[in-house]
Design a protein around this motif. Structure first.
Motif, PDB file in Angstrom:
ATOM      1  N   LEU A  69      27.222  11.411 -42.446  1.00 53.28           N
ATOM      2  CA  LEU A  69      26.665  12.113 -42.683  1.00 53.28           C
ATOM      3  C   LEU A  69      26.162  10.788 -44.187  1.00 53.28           C
ATOM      4  N   ILE A  70      27.126   9.892 -44.618  1.00 49.05           N
ATOM      5  CA  ILE A  70      26.859   9.318 -45.480  1.00 49.05           C
ATOM      6  C   ILE A  70      24.837   7.680 -44.671  1.00 49.05           C
ATOM      7  N   MET A  71      25.780   7.573 -43.737  1.00 49.04           N
ATOM      8  CA  MET A  71      24.687   6.514 -43.431  1.00 49.04           C
ATOM      9  C   MET A  71      23.540   6.947 -43.083  1.00 49.04           C
ATOM     10  N   GLN A  72      23.117   8.827 -42.333  1.00 51.88           N
ATOM     11  CA  GLN A  72      21.819   8.652 -42.389  1.00 51.88           C
ATOM     12  C   GLN A  72      20.961   9.046 -43.404  1.00 51.88           C
ATOM     13  N   LEU A  73      22.093   9.736 -44.977  1.00 50.76           N
ATOM     14  CA  LEU A  73      21.700   9.373 -45.839  1.00 50.76           C
ATOM     15  C   LEU A  73      20.684   8.433 -45.855  1.00 50.76           C
ATOM     16  N   LEU A  74      21.429   7.366 -46.452  1.00 50.36           N
ATOM     17  CA  LEU A  74      20.659   5.739 -46.621  1.00 50.36           C
ATOM     18  C   LEU A  74      19.751   5.328 -45.803  1.00 50.36           C
ATOM     19  N   LYS A  75      19.770   6.025 -44.264  1.00 52.84           N
ATOM     20  CA  LYS A  75      18.223   6.022 -43.576  1.00 52.84           C
ATOM     21  C   LYS A  75      17.484   6.500 -43.537  1.00 52.84           C
ATOM     22  N   VAL A 107      14.836  12.627 -46.548  1.00 50.40           N
ATOM     23  CA  VAL A 107      15.974  13.706 -46.276  1.00 50.40           C
ATOM     24  C   VAL A 107      16.692  14.240 -47.741  1.00 50.40           C
ATOM     25  N   LEU A 108      17.665  13.219 -47.936  1.00 51.58           N
ATOM     26  CA  LEU A 108      18.285  13.019 -49.467  1.00 51.58           C
ATOM     27  C   LEU A 108      17.378  13.634 -50.547  1.00 51.58           C
TER      28      LEU A 108
END
Length: 437
Positions: free
Chosen positions: A233-239, A243-244
């Motif tokens: 989850l954290i990785m995808q919000l960073l990428k 989305v965030l």
């Protein structure tokens, strides 16, 4: 020419020897795993692995009464009571991450977070932080050796697993006894309370050993997969910063986040979280693209035919969650992280059965899936509300799938609090946590 012929013969002999060695190794490994499979169903077995289906949820070998117990542990009412405590644990953790001067290893810290949540909230243990840290270290040793070959030799993974389990059970027994003696100050019934009371209702007074085994199973079930999903989850919000930001817009629209960026007062509620449609889409997409485990095993109850092949009754079969998600015709651009595929306008997961099964399917679906999704939703809300974070390396790490999906280097991230309070453990938060464990 003679020397070239001898070199060729030598190379072929070496190749043949390697093939023989690999064949023998596979044969021995198969026998050892068959022994381990049988041993996990032997109540007198001293393997470091918990009882059940190869050490995963104990439901496979338990009675109907325990299914009812677990339905209570993960019921709507139980989740409502866990929610404020889960939020406090996550807030406390994010403040600690933000106050750390250096980047943190997200996967390692997520493991600590899910372990702390299981011990503090799910089991309601009041364990000092220093002892909790030691217990976590021992638990990691246990988990690392769960799948070791069952060869009891000094310094073997099997022996280390047994020793870690024995140390764990001593610590758990102490925590259980203290919990049973101190019932004052509790404002909710945790999972262990429900397990004890429900067993009494069914005329099954649980022994201390059964309580320790049940406690260890609950931690085991809540630990690795949730830490994996949290890291993803954290990785995808960073990428995907868009989305965030879209998630933050939804939080503002629902009155959870002020327009200026600060979180609104008050704790989260289940009905509040269920109204966050985009948040639900984000969690679903994380679990689709980054399912923590590859699949599961099932026993064939009735002979059937699949793609022209007959699968006999009694056979063990494995279903692949990741392959199912990757090949399901209902999903478009399967390799793209796209939470909107689960929106009401598209609803790609509603076009057929068993195309989306991050928690398994059928009667053996994961009983703790609602707790896992609740934890991930609260983590996402707190990340969007109270933290700023950035990748501490030049590129994102590659992903490995063993034993659960996770970044090979753990994902190095620097966290920053959004205001001065984010770097402090607030006195009222500390008091509330101590009052509920």
């Amino acid at each position: 020419m003679l020397f070239e012929g001898l070199e060729l013969v030598s190379a072929l002999a070496t190749l043949a020897a390697c093939l023989v060695s690999v064949t023998l190794l596979l044969a021995v490994s198969q026998q050892l795993w068959q022994l381990r499979w049988a041993a996990t169903r032997d109540k007198s077995c001293k393997l470091p692995i918990p009882k059940g289906s190869m050490g995963f949820p104990l439901i496979g070998e338990t009675g109907h009464w325990l299914l009812q117990v677990f339905s209570k542990i993960f019921s709507h009412e139980a989740l409502e009571s866990y929610l404020p405590k889960i939020q406090l644990v996550i807030q406390d953790t994010l403040r600690a991450w933000s106050s750390h001067p250096e980047a943190i290893n997200v996967y390692q810290e997520a493991q600590k977070l899910t372990f702390r949540m299981a011990v503090r909230v799910l089991l309601g243990f009041s364990i000092p932080e220093e002892d909790l840290g030691h217990l976590f270290h021992v638990y990691q040793q246990f988990v690392e050796n769960v799948f070791s070959l069952p060869v009891d030799l000094p310094f073997s993974g099997y022996r280390r697993g047994i020793q870690a389990r024995q140390t764990l059970q001593k610590g758990l027994e102490k925590a259980i006894r203290e919990k049973l003696q101190c019932t004052q100050g509790k404002d909710y019934s945790d999972a262990l309370d429900i397990l004890i009371e429900s067993s009494k209702e069914h005329g099954k007074e649980m022994t201390m050993q059964e309580l320790k085994d049940g406690t260890l199973e609950l931690i085991f079930a809540a630990y690795a997969t949730t830490a994996s999903a949290s890291t993803s989850l954290i990785m995808q919000l960073l990428k995907h910063p868009a989305v965030l930001e879209k998630l933050r817009e939804e939080l503002r629209a629902q009155g959870i986040l002020h327009s200026g960026g600060c979180p609104c007062e008050g704790t989260l509620r289940l009905d509040m979280l269920s109204g966050l449609r985009y948040l639900d889409c984000v969690i679903k997409e994380v679990m689709r693209l980054f399912t923590p485990i590859s699949g599961g095993y099932r026993t064939v109850l009735q002979t059937f035919e699949l793609d022209g092949f007959q699968i006999p009754k009694g056979w063990s079969v494995m279903y692949s969650i990741r392959d199912t998600h990757d090949t399901a015709p209902v999903f478009k651009d399967v390799n793209v992280f796209d939470p909107d595929r689960f929106s009401q306008a598209r609803s790609e997961d509603k076009d057929g059965r068993f195309h989306y099964l991050p928690f398994g399917g059928g009667v053996r679906t994961c009983l703790g899936k609602h707790l896992a999704k609740l934890f991930l939703k609260v983590l996402a809300v707190e990340l969007a509300s109270t933290s700023r974070f950035e990748l501490a390396t030049r590129t994102f790490p590659r992903i490995t799938l063993v034993p659960v999906l996770h970044p090979v280097d753990g994902l190095s991230v620097k966290f920053f609090g959004l205001d001065s309070n984010q770097n402090k453990i607030l006195p009222e938060t500390e008091a509330m946590l101590s009052a509920t464990v």
